[in-house]
Design a protein around this motif. Structure first.
Motif, PDB file in Angstrom:
ATOM      1  N   PHE A   1      35.165 -61.343  98.153  1.00  0.00           N
ATOM      2  CA  PHE A   1      35.578 -59.941  98.271  1.00  0.00           C
ATOM      3  C   PHE A   1      37.032 -59.881  98.733  1.00  0.00           C
ATOM      4  CE2 PHE A   1      31.105 -60.401  99.196  1.00  0.00           C
ATOM      5  CZ  PHE A   1      30.506 -59.434  98.401  1.00  0.00           C
ATOM      6  N   THR A   2      37.867 -59.195  97.977  1.00  0.00           N
ATOM      7  CA  THR A   2      39.238 -58.912  98.403  1.00  0.00           C
ATOM      8  C   THR A   2      39.262 -57.478  98.906  1.00  0.00           C
ATOM      9  OG1 THR A   2      40.192 -60.467  96.833  1.00  0.00           O
ATOM     10  CG2 THR A   2      41.631 -58.703  97.614  1.00  0.00           C
ATOM     11  N   CYS A   3      39.559 -57.316 100.195  1.00  0.00           N
ATOM     12  CA  CYS A   3      39.397 -56.011 100.845  1.00  0.00           C
ATOM     13  C   CYS A   3      40.743 -55.547 101.390  1.00  0.00           C
ATOM     14  CB  CYS A   3      38.401 -56.107 101.997  1.00  0.00           C
ATOM     15  SG  CYS A   3      36.923 -57.071 101.616  1.00  0.00           S
ATOM     16  N   VAL A   4      41.002 -54.253 101.291  1.00  0.00           N
ATOM     17  CA  VAL A   4      42.289 -53.691 101.728  1.00  0.00           C
ATOM     18  C   VAL A   4      42.078 -52.931 103.034  1.00  0.00           C
ATOM     19  CG1 VAL A   4      44.244 -52.249 101.070  1.00  0.00           C
ATOM     20  CG2 VAL A   4      42.873 -53.379  99.300  1.00  0.00           C
ATOM     21  N   GLN A   5      42.832 -53.331 104.060  1.00  0.00           N
ATOM     22  CA  GLN A   5      42.674 -52.626 105.325  1.00  0.00           C
ATOM     23  C   GLN A   5      43.294 -51.233 105.243  1.00  0.00           C
ATOM     24  OE1 GLN A   5      43.840 -52.636 110.011  1.00  0.00           O
ATOM     25  NE2 GLN A   5      44.176 -54.546 108.927  1.00  0.00           N
ATOM     26  N   MET A   6      42.571 -50.251 105.720  1.00  0.00           N
ATOM     27  CA  MET A   6      43.094 -48.881 105.747  1.00  0.00           C
ATOM     28  C   MET A   6      42.377 -48.113 106.843  1.00  0.00           C
ATOM     29  SD  MET A   6      41.465 -47.531 102.135  1.00  0.00           S
ATOM     30  CE  MET A   6      42.244 -48.791 101.150  1.00  0.00           C
ATOM     31  N   SER A   7      42.916 -46.933 107.161  1.00  0.00           N
ATOM     32  CA  SER A   7      42.261 -46.140 108.195  1.00  0.00           C
ATOM     33  C   SER A   7      40.906 -45.682 107.676  1.00  0.00           C
ATOM     34  CB  SER A   7      43.117 -44.931 108.559  1.00  0.00           C
ATOM     35  OG  SER A   7      42.947 -43.914 107.592  1.00  0.00           O
ATOM     36  N   LEU A   8      40.050 -45.331 108.594  1.00  0.00           N
ATOM     37  CA  LEU A   8      38.720 -44.834 108.228  1.00  0.00           C
ATOM     38  C   LEU A   8      38.826 -43.665 107.262  1.00  0.00           C
ATOM     39  CD1 LEU A   8      35.671 -44.565 108.669  1.00  0.00           C
ATOM     40  CD2 LEU A   8      36.170 -43.314 110.771  1.00  0.00           C
ATOM     41  N   TRP A   9      39.761 -42.735 107.564  1.00  0.00           N
ATOM     42  CA  TRP A   9      39.841 -41.526 106.736  1.00  0.00           C
ATOM     43  C   TRP A   9      40.498 -41.821 105.401  1.00  0.00           C
ATOM     44  CZ3 TRP A   9      36.652 -38.131 108.604  1.00  0.00           C
ATOM     45  CH2 TRP A   9      36.357 -38.169 109.965  1.00  0.00           C
ATOM     46  N   ASP A  10      41.454 -42.726 105.376  1.00  0.00           N
ATOM     47  CA  ASP A  10      42.033 -43.137 104.086  1.00  0.00           C
ATOM     48  C   ASP A  10      40.962 -43.820 103.242  1.00  0.00           C
ATOM     49  OD1 ASP A  10      44.471 -42.156 104.811  1.00  0.00           O
ATOM     50  OD2 ASP A  10      45.355 -44.090 105.316  1.00  0.00           O
ATOM     51  N   MET A  11      40.135 -44.630 103.884  1.00  0.00           N
ATOM     52  CA  MET A  11      39.071 -45.316 103.153  1.00  0.00           C
ATOM     53  C   MET A  11      38.101 -44.284 102.558  1.00  0.00           C
ATOM     54  SD  MET A  11      35.666 -46.098 103.456  1.00  0.00           S
ATOM     55  CE  MET A  11      35.146 -46.217 105.149  1.00  0.00           C
ATOM     56  N   LEU A  12      37.746 -43.264 103.344  1.00  0.00           N
ATOM     57  CA  LEU A  12      36.827 -42.241 102.830  1.00  0.00           C
ATOM     58  C   LEU A  12      37.456 -41.504 101.653  1.00  0.00           C
ATOM     59  CD1 LEU A  12      35.309 -40.930 106.182  1.00  0.00           C
ATOM     60  CD2 LEU A  12      34.121 -42.184 104.370  1.00  0.00           C
ATOM     61  N   ASP A  13      38.786 -41.347 101.682  1.00  0.00           N
ATOM     62  CA  ASP A  13      39.464 -40.683 100.559  1.00  0.00           C
ATOM     63  C   ASP A  13      39.381 -41.496  99.275  1.00  0.00           C
ATOM     64  OD1 ASP A  13      40.140 -38.322 101.653  1.00  0.00           O
ATOM     65  OD2 ASP A  13      42.202 -38.859 102.134  1.00  0.00           O
ATOM     66  N   THR A  14      39.296 -42.831  99.381  1.00  0.00           N
ATOM     67  CA  THR A  14      39.211 -43.636  98.157  1.00  0.00           C
ATOM     68  C   THR A  14      37.899 -43.395  97.412  1.00  0.00           C
ATOM     69  OG1 THR A  14      38.168 -45.588  99.173  1.00  0.00           O
ATOM     70  CG2 THR A  14      40.590 -45.507  99.189  1.00  0.00           C
ATOM     71  N   LEU A  15      36.920 -42.789  98.093  1.00  0.00           N
ATOM     72  CA  LEU A  15      35.620 -42.556  97.461  1.00  0.00           C
ATOM     73  C   LEU A  15      35.652 -41.388  96.490  1.00  0.00           C
ATOM     74  CD1 LEU A  15      33.330 -43.012 100.595  1.00  0.00           C
ATOM     75  CD2 LEU A  15      33.950 -44.707  98.858  1.00  0.00           C
ATOM     76  N   GLY A  16      36.766 -40.625  96.489  1.00  0.00           N
ATOM     77  CA  GLY A  16      36.848 -39.437  95.646  1.00  0.00           C
ATOM     78  C   GLY A  16      36.243 -38.243  96.359  1.00  0.00           C
ATOM     79  N   GLY A  17      36.036 -37.161  95.612  1.00  0.00           N
ATOM     80  CA  GLY A  17      35.507 -35.948  96.220  1.00  0.00           C
ATOM     81  C   GLY A  17      36.565 -35.266  97.062  1.00  0.00           C
ATOM     82  N   ALA A  18      36.145 -34.239  97.795  1.00  0.00           N
ATOM     83  CA  ALA A  18      37.095 -33.495  98.615  1.00  0.00           C
ATOM     84  C   ALA A  18      37.685 -34.419  99.661  1.00  0.00           C
ATOM     85  CB  ALA A  18      36.398 -32.309  99.264  1.00  0.00           C
ATOM     86  N   GLY A  19      39.012 -34.305  99.867  1.00  0.00           N
ATOM     87  CA  GLY A  19      39.720 -35.252 100.724  1.00  0.00           C
ATOM     88  C   GLY A  19      39.308 -35.173 102.174  1.00  0.00           C
ATOM     89  N   SER A  20      39.475 -36.277 102.852  1.00  0.00           N
ATOM     90  CA  SER A  20      39.137 -36.273 104.270  1.00  0.00           C
ATOM     91  C   SER A  20      40.143 -35.451 105.051  1.00  0.00           C
ATOM     92  CB  SER A  20      39.066 -37.691 104.817  1.00  0.00           C
ATOM     93  OG  SER A  20      40.303 -38.318 104.668  1.00  0.00           O
ATOM     94  N   ALA A  21      41.367 -35.291 104.486  1.00  0.00           N
ATOM     95  CA  ALA A  21      42.322 -34.403 105.150  1.00  0.00           C
ATOM     96  C   ALA A  21      41.710 -33.008 105.212  1.00  0.00           C
ATOM     97  CB  ALA A  21      43.630 -34.373 104.394  1.00  0.00           C
ATOM     98  N   GLN A  22      41.054 -32.615 104.105  1.00  0.00           N
ATOM     99  CA  GLN A  22      40.362 -31.327 104.084  1.00  0.00           C
ATOM    100  C   GLN A  22      39.234 -31.322 105.111  1.00  0.00           C
ATOM    101  OE1 GLN A  22      38.927 -30.237 100.202  1.00  0.00           O
ATOM    102  NE2 GLN A  22      37.574 -28.668 101.014  1.00  0.00           N
ATOM    103  N   ALA A  23      38.541 -32.467 105.198  1.00  0.00           N
ATOM    104  CA  ALA A  23      37.422 -32.539 106.139  1.00  0.00           C
ATOM    105  C   ALA A  23      37.901 -32.426 107.576  1.00  0.00           C
ATOM    106  CB  ALA A  23      36.669 -33.856 105.947  1.00  0.00           C
TER     107      ALA A  23
END
Ligand code: FES
Length: 367
Positions: free
Chosen positions: A216-238
């Motif tokens: 697995f090649t994994c990219v470190q990112m913030s929790l909220w940035d990671m949630l944004d990669t999932l698509g859907g309404a942005g975590s900034a909105q959340a």
């Protein structure tokens, strides 16, 4: 007879999650609240586990993110997964890979290497990437005399030292899980890791590898940035759904979450903000370094100078004003207004004109 004191070990879990694509067809409002609930559930375990999110969207097809979990006991791992299962987003998550391991000392002797971390305590670095795979050796390996194995391990280590930018975390799974080890390499350059693994294939020890996939090649990112990669309404909105009061302040943490000497990243209106409790005084500054966007909440604090030093290239910022005091950054960071109400830490964006208030530190009543 004196008995050796028991060494403290940690339990480690690499949990890879895959989101069901039907989640992306839910109403935006529900997606946003689901991200907020999921993110806050993870954050609520901050004092109990070391938890690092990594994204795999765009890299692998069978999983979307990794939660690297390090705890003092198995119960904490169970509690976290139970809480995640109860969330709205959790109902749409599968767990295609989950690996359990534990820290321990190696049975082989390695000359002291200050570049490598202690094997008993996991201390993740700020490296951009994490390369993870389960590892099993052949049974023939274990039948070799130990001295012969040590010689092969010495060669292995010699090759590893040719790539000082790659940092290894080895954890042990014997009897706990299907594999024998989980190896997790940290590094900023995937090319270095590729070259290292290629060279290790030619080592003698490599012929005793039974299995070392999946990788697995994994990219470190913030929790909220990671949630944004999932698509859907942005975590900034959340995160912007968090209650902001008429005075512009948002409750972001409690002093129990932020004891003296601690720092953490929180979100205000979708912006990442780094909170610091410096000898009982709480400061809040923009979390992203203006040089190359490192996370300043992971930086080191100089309490006497009231500064934070960026973990990547040692840019130094004043926690009181956000001004650059040293290193490569040329632009200052925003210094947020902070106030305390009882145990609650409230933060408001820097307001203009109110520079005096923005610079006014807030003293924690009990720290
Ligand atoms: S990213 Fe902060 S100094 Fe370079």
């Amino acid at each position: 007879m004196s008995s050796k004191p028991a060494e403290k070990r940690q339990v480690v879990r690499f949990a890879f999650y895959k989101l069901d694509s039907t989640w992306r067809r839910l109403p935006a409002e529900r997606q946003a609240s689901a991200k907020l609930e999921f993110g806050e559930t993870i954050e609520s375990f901050a004092g109990r586990l070391l938890l690092r999110p990594y994204g795999l969207v765009g890299i692998r097809g069978d999983c979307d993110f990794l939660l690297w979990q390090v705890a003092e006991d198995l119960d904490s791992l169970v509690a976290l997964q139970t809480a995640l299962n109860r969330t709205d987003l959790g109902a749409y998550l599968a767990l295609p890979y989950s690996y359990l391991a534990m820290t321990r000392r190696s049975i082989y002797e390695f000359p002291e290497d200050p570049g490598q971390p202690s094997r008993l305590v996991i201390r993740p670095s700020e490296a951009r990437y994490l390369f993870v795979y389960p590892f099993i050796k052949t049974r023939a390996w274990y039948l070799l005399p130990k001295a012969e194995r040590q010689t092969m391990m010495d060669e292995h280590v010699r090759i590893g030292r040719k790539y000082p930018s790659i940092r290894l975390n080895t954890t042990y799974s014997y009897g706990l899980d299907d594999q024998e080890f989980i190896v997790a390499f940290e590094g900023d350059n995937p090319a270095d890791f590729l070259d290292l693994v290629m060279e290790l294939r030619e080592s003698q020890a490599s012929s005793y590898t039974l299995r070392d996939t999946p990788t697995f090649t994994c990219v470190q990112m913030s929790l909220w940035d990671m949630l944004d990669t999932l698509g859907g309404a942005g975590s900034a909105q959340a995160t912007s759904r968090r209650p902001t009061r008429a005075d512009g302040y948002t409750p972001v943490a409690t002093l129990a979450d932020l004891p003296a000497g601690a720092s953490r990243r929180v979100y205000v209106g979708g912006d990442a903000v780094a909170l610091f409790n410096v000898q009982g005084t709480v400061y809040a500054v923009a979390n992203r370094c203006t040089h190359a966007r490192a996370s300043l909440s992971e930086g080191s604090v100089d309490a006497a100078r009231c500064t934070v030093t960026c973990p990547w290239h040692e840019g130094v910022f004043s926690l009181e004003t956000g001004q650059v005091l040293g290193g490569p950054p040329s632009l200052p960071i925003a210094a947020y207004r902070v106030k305390l109400e009882g145990d609650t830490v409230l933060v408001a964006p820097p307001s203009s004109p109110a520079p005096a208030e923005a610079r006014e530190p807030t003293v924690a009543p009990h720290s």
